[in-house]
Design a protein around this motif. Structure first.
Motif, PDB file in Angstrom:
ATOM      1  N   LYS A  23      20.018  41.822  36.170  1.00  0.00           N
ATOM      2  CA  LYS A  23      19.107  41.177  35.224  1.00  0.00           C
ATOM      3  C   LYS A  23      19.069  41.871  33.860  1.00  0.00           C
ATOM      4  CE  LYS A  23      17.799  38.517  38.616  1.00  0.00           C
ATOM      5  NZ  LYS A  23      18.329  37.124  38.712  1.00  0.00           N
ATOM      6  N   THR A  24      19.919  42.888  33.653  1.00  0.00           N
ATOM      7  CA  THR A  24      19.836  43.651  32.403  1.00  0.00           C
ATOM      8  C   THR A  24      21.114  43.647  31.577  1.00  0.00           C
ATOM      9  OG1 THR A  24      20.422  45.680  33.590  1.00  0.00           O
ATOM     10  CG2 THR A  24      18.070  45.204  33.307  1.00  0.00           C
ATOM     11  N   LEU A  25      22.271  43.369  32.184  1.00  0.00           N
ATOM     12  CA  LEU A  25      23.533  43.413  31.450  1.00  0.00           C
ATOM     13  C   LEU A  25      23.575  42.300  30.407  1.00  0.00           C
ATOM     14  CD1 LEU A  25      26.226  45.011  31.431  1.00  0.00           C
ATOM     15  CD2 LEU A  25      27.189  43.147  32.810  1.00  0.00           C
ATOM     16  N   ARG A  26      23.825  42.698  29.156  1.00  0.00           N
ATOM     17  CA  ARG A  26      23.863  41.733  28.049  1.00  0.00           C
ATOM     18  C   ARG A  26      25.283  41.442  27.559  1.00  0.00           C
ATOM     19  NH1 ARG A  26      19.486  41.428  29.802  1.00  0.00           N
ATOM     20  NH2 ARG A  26      17.488  41.729  28.783  1.00  0.00           N
ATOM     21  N   HIS A  27      26.174  42.440  27.664  1.00  0.00           N
ATOM     22  CA  HIS A  27      27.530  42.311  27.118  1.00  0.00           C
ATOM     23  C   HIS A  27      28.548  42.768  28.150  1.00  0.00           C
ATOM     24  CE1 HIS A  27      30.846  44.284  24.557  1.00  0.00           C
ATOM     25  NE2 HIS A  27      31.155  43.014  24.725  1.00  0.00           N
ATOM     26  N   LEU A  28      29.541  41.918  28.422  1.00  0.00           N
ATOM     27  CA  LEU A  28      30.600  42.250  29.372  1.00  0.00           C
ATOM     28  C   LEU A  28      31.937  41.839  28.782  1.00  0.00           C
ATOM     29  CD1 LEU A  28      31.542  43.227  32.167  1.00  0.00           C
ATOM     30  CD2 LEU A  28      31.137  40.903  33.019  1.00  0.00           C
ATOM     31  N   ASP A  29      32.841  42.810  28.600  1.00  0.00           N
ATOM     32  CA  ASP A  29      34.179  42.550  28.060  1.00  0.00           C
ATOM     33  C   ASP A  29      35.193  42.727  29.180  1.00  0.00           C
ATOM     34  OD1 ASP A  29      36.631  42.474  26.788  1.00  0.00           O
ATOM     35  OD2 ASP A  29      35.971  43.636  25.051  1.00  0.00           O
ATOM     36  N   LEU A  30      35.808  41.619  29.593  1.00  0.00           N
ATOM     37  CA  LEU A  30      36.856  41.628  30.603  1.00  0.00           C
ATOM     38  C   LEU A  30      38.172  41.123  30.025  1.00  0.00           C
ATOM     39  CD1 LEU A  30      34.832  40.236  33.651  1.00  0.00           C
ATOM     40  CD2 LEU A  30      35.715  42.555  33.386  1.00  0.00           C
ATOM     41  N   GLY A  31      38.330  41.223  28.731  1.00  0.00           N
ATOM     42  CA  GLY A  31      39.540  40.740  28.070  1.00  0.00           C
ATOM     43  C   GLY A  31      40.789  41.474  28.532  1.00  0.00           C
ATOM     44  N   SER A  32      41.920  40.767  28.498  1.00  0.00           N
ATOM     45  CA  SER A  32      43.231  41.334  28.844  1.00  0.00           C
ATOM     46  C   SER A  32      43.280  41.886  30.263  1.00  0.00           C
ATOM     47  CB  SER A  32      43.634  42.424  27.836  1.00  0.00           C
ATOM     48  OG  SER A  32      43.788  41.872  26.551  1.00  0.00           O
ATOM     49  N   ASN A  33      42.672  41.152  31.185  1.00  0.00           N
ATOM     50  CA  ASN A  33      42.762  41.452  32.610  1.00  0.00           C
ATOM     51  C   ASN A  33      43.211  40.175  33.329  1.00  0.00           C
ATOM     52  OD1 ASN A  33      41.715  44.272  33.101  1.00  0.00           O
ATOM     53  ND2 ASN A  33      39.993  43.435  31.948  1.00  0.00           N
ATOM     54  N   PRO A  34      44.119  40.284  34.304  1.00  0.00           N
ATOM     55  CA  PRO A  34      44.651  39.078  34.968  1.00  0.00           C
ATOM     56  C   PRO A  34      43.716  38.487  36.007  1.00  0.00           C
ATOM     57  CG  PRO A  34      45.664  41.042  35.908  1.00  0.00           C
ATOM     58  CD  PRO A  34      44.777  41.515  34.781  1.00  0.00           C
ATOM     59  N   GLY A  35      42.525  38.089  35.570  1.00  0.00           N
ATOM     60  CA  GLY A  35      41.549  37.522  36.504  1.00  0.00           C
ATOM     61  C   GLY A  35      41.902  36.119  36.954  1.00  0.00           C
ATOM     62  N   GLY A  36      42.590  35.368  36.087  1.00  0.00           N
ATOM     63  CA  GLY A  36      43.024  34.018  36.440  1.00  0.00           C
ATOM     64  C   GLY A  36      41.883  33.059  36.735  1.00  0.00           C
ATOM     65  N   ASN A  37      42.220  31.956  37.379  1.00  0.00           N
ATOM     66  CA  ASN A  37      41.225  30.928  37.677  1.00  0.00           C
ATOM     67  C   ASN A  37      40.192  31.395  38.699  1.00  0.00           C
ATOM     68  OD1 ASN A  37      42.441  29.097  35.936  1.00  0.00           O
ATOM     69  ND2 ASN A  37      43.759  28.255  37.531  1.00  0.00           N
ATOM     70  N   GLU A  38      40.623  32.218  39.650  1.00  0.00           N
ATOM     71  CA  GLU A  38      39.685  32.708  40.666  1.00  0.00           C
ATOM     72  C   GLU A  38      38.577  33.535  40.025  1.00  0.00           C
ATOM     73  OE1 GLU A  38      39.566  35.783  44.490  1.00  0.00           O
ATOM     74  OE2 GLU A  38      41.489  35.006  43.793  1.00  0.00           O
ATOM     75  N   GLY A  39      38.960  34.452  39.157  1.00  0.00           N
ATOM     76  CA  GLY A  39      37.969  35.272  38.472  1.00  0.00           C
ATOM     77  C   GLY A  39      37.077  34.450  37.574  1.00  0.00           C
ATOM     78  N   ALA A  40      37.684  33.524  36.823  1.00  0.00           N
ATOM     79  CA  ALA A  40      36.910  32.679  35.907  1.00  0.00           C
ATOM     80  C   ALA A  40      35.902  31.824  36.659  1.00  0.00           C
ATOM     81  CB  ALA A  40      37.852  31.792  35.089  1.00  0.00           C
ATOM     82  N   THR A  41      36.301  31.303  37.802  1.00  0.00           N
ATOM     83  CA  THR A  41      35.404  30.455  38.591  1.00  0.00           C
ATOM     84  C   THR A  41      34.217  31.248  39.115  1.00  0.00           C
ATOM     85  OG1 THR A  41      37.219  28.979  39.239  1.00  0.00           O
ATOM     86  CG2 THR A  41      35.242  28.972  40.618  1.00  0.00           C
ATOM     87  N   SER A  42      34.457  32.463  39.582  1.00  0.00           N
ATOM     88  CA  SER A  42      33.365  33.306  40.076  1.00  0.00           C
ATOM     89  C   SER A  42      32.383  33.636  38.956  1.00  0.00           C
ATOM     90  CB  SER A  42      33.929  34.590  40.679  1.00  0.00           C
ATOM     91  OG  SER A  42      32.894  35.446  41.107  1.00  0.00           O
ATOM     92  N   VAL A  43      32.914  34.002  37.801  1.00  0.00           N
ATOM     93  CA  VAL A  43      32.048  34.315  36.661  1.00  0.00           C
ATOM     94  C   VAL A  43      31.269  33.068  36.233  1.00  0.00           C
ATOM     95  CG1 VAL A  43      32.034  34.978  34.223  1.00  0.00           C
ATOM     96  CG2 VAL A  43      33.464  36.234  35.845  1.00  0.00           C
ATOM     97  N   ALA A  44      31.949  31.928  36.208  1.00  0.00           N
ATOM     98  CA  ALA A  44      31.304  30.689  35.791  1.00  0.00           C
ATOM     99  C   ALA A  44      30.135  30.329  36.702  1.00  0.00           C
ATOM    100  CB  ALA A  44      32.325  29.551  35.768  1.00  0.00           C
ATOM    101  N   LYS A  45      30.347  30.432  38.006  1.00  0.00           N
ATOM    102  CA  LYS A  45      29.282  30.094  38.955  1.00  0.00           C
ATOM    103  C   LYS A  45      28.089  31.036  38.796  1.00  0.00           C
ATOM    104  CE  LYS A  45      32.164  27.908  42.485  1.00  0.00           C
ATOM    105  NZ  LYS A  45      32.686  27.969  43.870  1.00  0.00           N
ATOM    106  N   ALA A  46      28.373  32.307  38.499  1.00  0.00           N
ATOM    107  CA  ALA A  46      27.281  33.263  38.295  1.00  0.00           C
ATOM    108  C   ALA A  46      26.503  32.935  37.032  1.00  0.00           C
ATOM    109  CB  ALA A  46      27.838  34.682  38.221  1.00  0.00           C
ATOM    110  N   LEU A  47      27.213  32.521  35.986  1.00  0.00           N
ATOM    111  CA  LEU A  47      26.546  32.241  34.712  1.00  0.00           C
ATOM    112  C   LEU A  47      25.627  31.025  34.792  1.00  0.00           C
ATOM    113  CD1 LEU A  47      29.405  32.967  32.169  1.00  0.00           C
ATOM    114  CD2 LEU A  47      27.337  34.311  32.575  1.00  0.00           C
TER     115      LEU A  47
END
Length: 198
Positions: free
Chosen positions: A82-106
């Motif tokens: 509940k406190t993290l304001r900024h997260l930089d995950l640029g230039s990491n091979p997260g792909g669609n799986e990573g993006a989907t997990s982050v999207a659902k959390a957001l």
């Protein structure tokens, strides 16, 4: 205070940093581990730390060799933190799986305001997941998800416009709250068809 850790930290070292944060350091509000070999193992340990840490506000993990499993784990952490304001995950091979997990959390996270997913190898499939779940988010106001080179994201321009419209809506809502202009409503994106998320 904030701390930057220079090159040379691998998965074991990163895990030790997260363990120290979990046990002792409540005054550290930001950490930069960019360009260290954190890897998915280090990211998964961070995920566990973030689920209980309530002091960290900014984490830079740019170019830290975090794969899909690690990015997905960090997405899970965003469901609880509940406190993290900024997260930089640029230039990491997260792909669609990573993006989907982050999207659902957001869709449920109301703390994060800045996110970087540039050069994550996200295709149109991941872009659609980002758009679909971000519709429920009202706090993300800065979202970088482009990039160049072999790991650049390839999201259709129409989907990119839909995502950008959501970020613009969130920015307008923030200004509206700051100005206390309750009679001003952000304009809906005309191209944003309400399709249920999968």
């Amino acid at each position: 205070y904030q701390r930057r850790v220079h090159g040379g930290i691998g998965e074991i070292g990163a895990s030790a940093v997260w363990q120290a944060l979990e046990l002792t350091n409540s005054s550290l509000i930001g950490i930069d581990l960019g360009h260290n070999a954190v890897g998915s193992g280090g990211a998964m340990h961070l995920s566990r730390t973030l689920q209980s840490n309530m002091s960290i506000q900014s984490i830079d993990l740019h170019n830290t060799r975090i794969g899909a499993e690690g990015v997905a784990a960090l997405g899970t952490a965003l469901l609880f933190n509940k406190t993290l304001r900024h997260l930089d995950l640029g230039s990491n091979p997260g792909g669609n799986e990573g993006a989907t997990s982050v999207a659902k959390a957001l869709a449920k996270n109301s703390a994060l305001t800045r996110l970087c997913l540039t050069d994550n190898g996200i295709s149109q499939e991941g872009g659609e997941q980002l758009h679909c779940h971000l519709r429920a988010n009202t706090t993300l106001r800065n979202f970088n998800y482009g990039g160049q080179g072999s790991m650049a994201n390839h999201i259709h321009p129409h989907t990119r416009r839909q995502i950008n419209a959501i970020i613009t809506r969130n920015r307008k809502e923030l200004r509206r709250e700051d100005d206390d202009e309750d009679d001003v409503q952000p304009r809906e994106n005309e191209d944003d068809d309400e399709v249920p998320c999968t």
